[in-house]
Design an enzyme around this catalytic site. Structure first.
Site, short mmCIF file in Angstrom:
data_model
loop_
_atom_site.label_atom_id
_atom_site.label_comp_id
_atom_site.label_asym_id
_atom_site.label_seq_id
_atom_site.Cartn_x
_atom_site.Cartn_y
_atom_site.Cartn_z
N ASN A 92 -8.94 33.40 18.93
CA ASN A 92 -8.94 34.87 19.05
C ASN A 92 -9.34 35.53 17.72
O ASN A 92 -9.17 36.73 17.54
CB ASN A 92 -7.55 35.38 19.48
CG ASN A 92 -6.46 35.05 18.47
OD1 ASN A 92 -6.72 34.42 17.44
ND2 ASN A 92 -5.24 35.48 18.75
N GLU B 24 -2.88 37.81 13.50
CA GLU B 24 -3.43 38.00 14.84
C GLU B 24 -4.25 39.29 14.89
O GLU B 24 -4.15 40.14 14.00
CB GLU B 24 -2.26 38.10 15.84
CG GLU B 24 -1.37 36.86 15.89
CD GLU B 24 -1.99 35.69 16.65
OE1 GLU B 24 -3.23 35.58 16.70
OE2 GLU B 24 -1.21 34.87 17.17
#
Ligand code: GLP
Length: 246
Positions: A129, A136
């Site tokens: 991702n 993140e």
């Protein structure tokens, strides 16, 4: 871009050895994960005395995993890096994911980095991702070492290192993007087709927090070392000229 994961490991380890032998690296930043593991094997095989004197900082650690749990980054760093490279354990640093006060542990880690004079050469991987370390999507580019929640994508990707998905911690303590960007030189290694989209977004998509690795394009000395598969989604016509550097 090189052909195989073995080529990428040789490329990166030769670069590190040259710089260590030339006195340019005394603090090495290390990533865990499968992509850089062949680099550590190459470094160990070189049996360089200077490598043994390195001070090493890991990027991240899971919250709540005992250090003797083989999936913990303490254990991975010891098995894949400290032992084979015969490093001085006192000079190997991994964030403390078992700390009662995680904010304090994060602040202490930043202090240790500062005390060591910062990272000379940072090895990075990339999540499917686009995460770097455990930053993140959505992580601020100026973020520092801190406790974070892991995305379900990351937990699923990393479940291969655990017995079941339920065993994958939901939090980690990680260097921030700002912390990573303080390294003098950064080399990101990506292996495999599952990284292709994240690599293309990082190198050719917009620079924004949806793609944490895109922040690296603001760094003055960063190199992406890719195998064919992880580079397969790149638009060759848009490849920056600097791609010829290595
Ligand atoms: C973990 C680590 C990252 C690493 C990523 C990719 O999430 N926290 O630092 O870059 O995995 O790992 P791999 O190389 O195994 O795909």
């Amino acid at each position: 871009m090189s052909r195989t994961s073995a080529d990428t490991a040789k490329l990166v380890s030769d670069r590190i050895l040259d710089q260590v032998n030339g006195g340019a690296i005394s603090v090495l930043g290390v990533a865990t994960g499968s992509s850089p593991s062949a680099v550590y094997l190459e470094l160990a095989a070189a049996e360089s005395k200077l490598i043994r004197h390195l001070e090493v900082f890991a990027l991240d650690e899971y919250v709540g995993l005992n250090h003797w749990n083989e999936a913990s980054y303490h254990a991975v760093v010891e098995e894949q890096i400290s032992k084979p490279l015969r490093l001085d354990p006192a000079k190997v640093h991994v964030p403390d994911g078992m700390a009662v006060d995680l904010d304090k542990a994060a602040g202490d880690y930043e202090s240790q980095l500062n005390h060591a004079g910062g990272v000379d050469f940072q090895i990075l991987g990339i999540g499917s991702n686009g995460h770097i370390a455990f930053n993140e999507p959505g992580s601020a580019f100026h973020s520092r070492t801190r406790a974070v929640d892991l995305s379900e994508t990351t937990r699923k990707d990393n479940a291969r290192f655990f017995k079941t998905l339920n065993d994958v911690p939901s939090q980690a303590i990680t260097q921030g993007i700002g912390t990573v960007m303080d390294a003098a030189t950064i080399v990101l290694i990506a292996i495999g087709e599952e990284k292709a989209k994240a690599v293309a977004r990082a190198l050719q998509g917009p620079i924004n927090t949806d793609s944490p690795a895109s922040a690296l394009r603001n760094h003055p000395d960063v190199t992406f070392v890719l195998d064919r598969a992880s580079g397969s989604a790149l638009n060759r016509k848009q490849m920056p000229l600097a791609s010829q550097k290595w």
